[in-house]
Write a protein that holds these residues in place. Structure first.
Motif, PDB file in Angstrom:
ATOM      1  N   ASP A  12      68.367  60.975  84.658  1.00 23.76           N
ATOM      2  CA  ASP A  12      67.653  62.238  84.846  1.00 23.76           C
ATOM      3  C   ASP A  12      67.944  63.145  83.663  1.00 23.76           C
ATOM      4  O   ASP A  12      69.093  63.234  83.226  1.00 23.76           O
ATOM      5  N   ASP A  13      66.925  63.816  83.156  1.00 29.81           N
ATOM      6  CA  ASP A  13      67.106  64.692  82.003  1.00 29.81           C
ATOM      7  C   ASP A  13      67.720  66.034  82.365  1.00 29.81           C
ATOM      8  O   ASP A  13      68.163  66.770  81.484  1.00 29.81           O
ATOM      9  N   ASP A  14      67.809  66.360  83.639  1.00 29.82           N
ATOM     10  CA  ASP A  14      68.410  67.608  84.092  1.00 29.82           C
ATOM     11  C   ASP A  14      69.899  67.374  84.381  1.00 29.82           C
ATOM     12  O   ASP A  14      70.258  66.658  85.329  1.00 29.82           O
ATOM     13  N   ARG A  18      71.893  65.394  87.471  1.00 32.08           N
ATOM     14  CA  ARG A  18      72.766  64.234  87.213  1.00 32.08           C
ATOM     15  C   ARG A  18      74.149  64.451  87.799  1.00 32.08           C
ATOM     16  O   ARG A  18      74.688  63.585  88.475  1.00 32.08           O
ATOM     17  N   ALA A  36      70.968  60.570  80.358  1.00 34.63           N
ATOM     18  CA  ALA A  36      70.071  61.715  80.222  1.00 34.63           C
ATOM     19  C   ALA A  36      68.639  61.309  79.893  1.00 34.63           C
ATOM     20  O   ALA A  36      67.718  62.089  80.112  1.00 34.63           O
ATOM     21  N   THR A  37      68.449  60.101  79.384  1.00 32.62           N
ATOM     22  CA  THR A  37      67.111  59.654  78.990  1.00 32.62           C
ATOM     23  C   THR A  37      66.912  58.189  79.366  1.00 32.62           C
ATOM     24  O   THR A  37      67.884  57.443  79.533  1.00 32.62           O
ATOM     25  N   LEU A  59      60.406  61.456  82.928  1.00 32.44           N
ATOM     26  CA  LEU A  59      61.376  61.815  81.903  1.00 32.44           C
ATOM     27  C   LEU A  59      60.626  62.009  80.587  1.00 32.44           C
ATOM     28  O   LEU A  59      59.614  61.347  80.353  1.00 32.44           O
TER      29      LEU A  59
END
Length: 128
Positions: A12-14, A18, A36-37, A59
């Motif tokens: 998750d990019d948030d 995460r 993150a990605t 994402l």
């Protein structure tokens, strides 16, 4: 299979999501790795087949759906659970078409998410 033998990959990019998901999974007895990605997850490459991926469907860059297609193509067989703040029929259908085990709208009900993971790995949910 027990929860402690199961690796949960969080993508998750948030950062706050995460951290929260990692905390929930760790408290539930799972091993956790977070990314993150989608690219970071794919580049990691050391996947435990006794696990699952919990990822945001949308994402930036390589989406969660792209990651699932990559996993499908590489025959790794990891089950995926998708999360999305932009809940629409097209995204849900794309997740189903890719072979998603479950799909949750953000903010996610963590009890329902844990129940899905436990169902998937054949571990009964604890009595609440």
């Amino acid at each position: 299979m027990s929860a402690s033998a199961t690796m949960i990959y969080i993508v998750d990019d948030d950062a706050s999501i995460r951290r929260a998901l990692c905390r929930v999974m760790t408290t539930a007895g799972f091993d956790v790795r977070s990314f993150a990605t989608g690219e970071e997850f794919v580049d990691f490459g050391e996947f435990d087949t006794c696990g699952c991926v919990v990822t945001d469907a949308q994402l930036p860059g390589m989406s969660g759906l792209d990651v699932k297609h990559w996993i499908n193509a590489t025959h790794r067989g990891l089950p995926f659970i998708f999360l999305s703040a932009q809940d629409d029929e097209e995204t849900r259908q794309s997740a189903r078409d890719a072979g998603a085990v479950a799909y949750f709208r953000k903010p996610v009900d963590t009890d329902a998410l844990l129940d899905s993971i436990r169902w998937m790995i054949g571990t009964p949910a604890p009595t609440r």
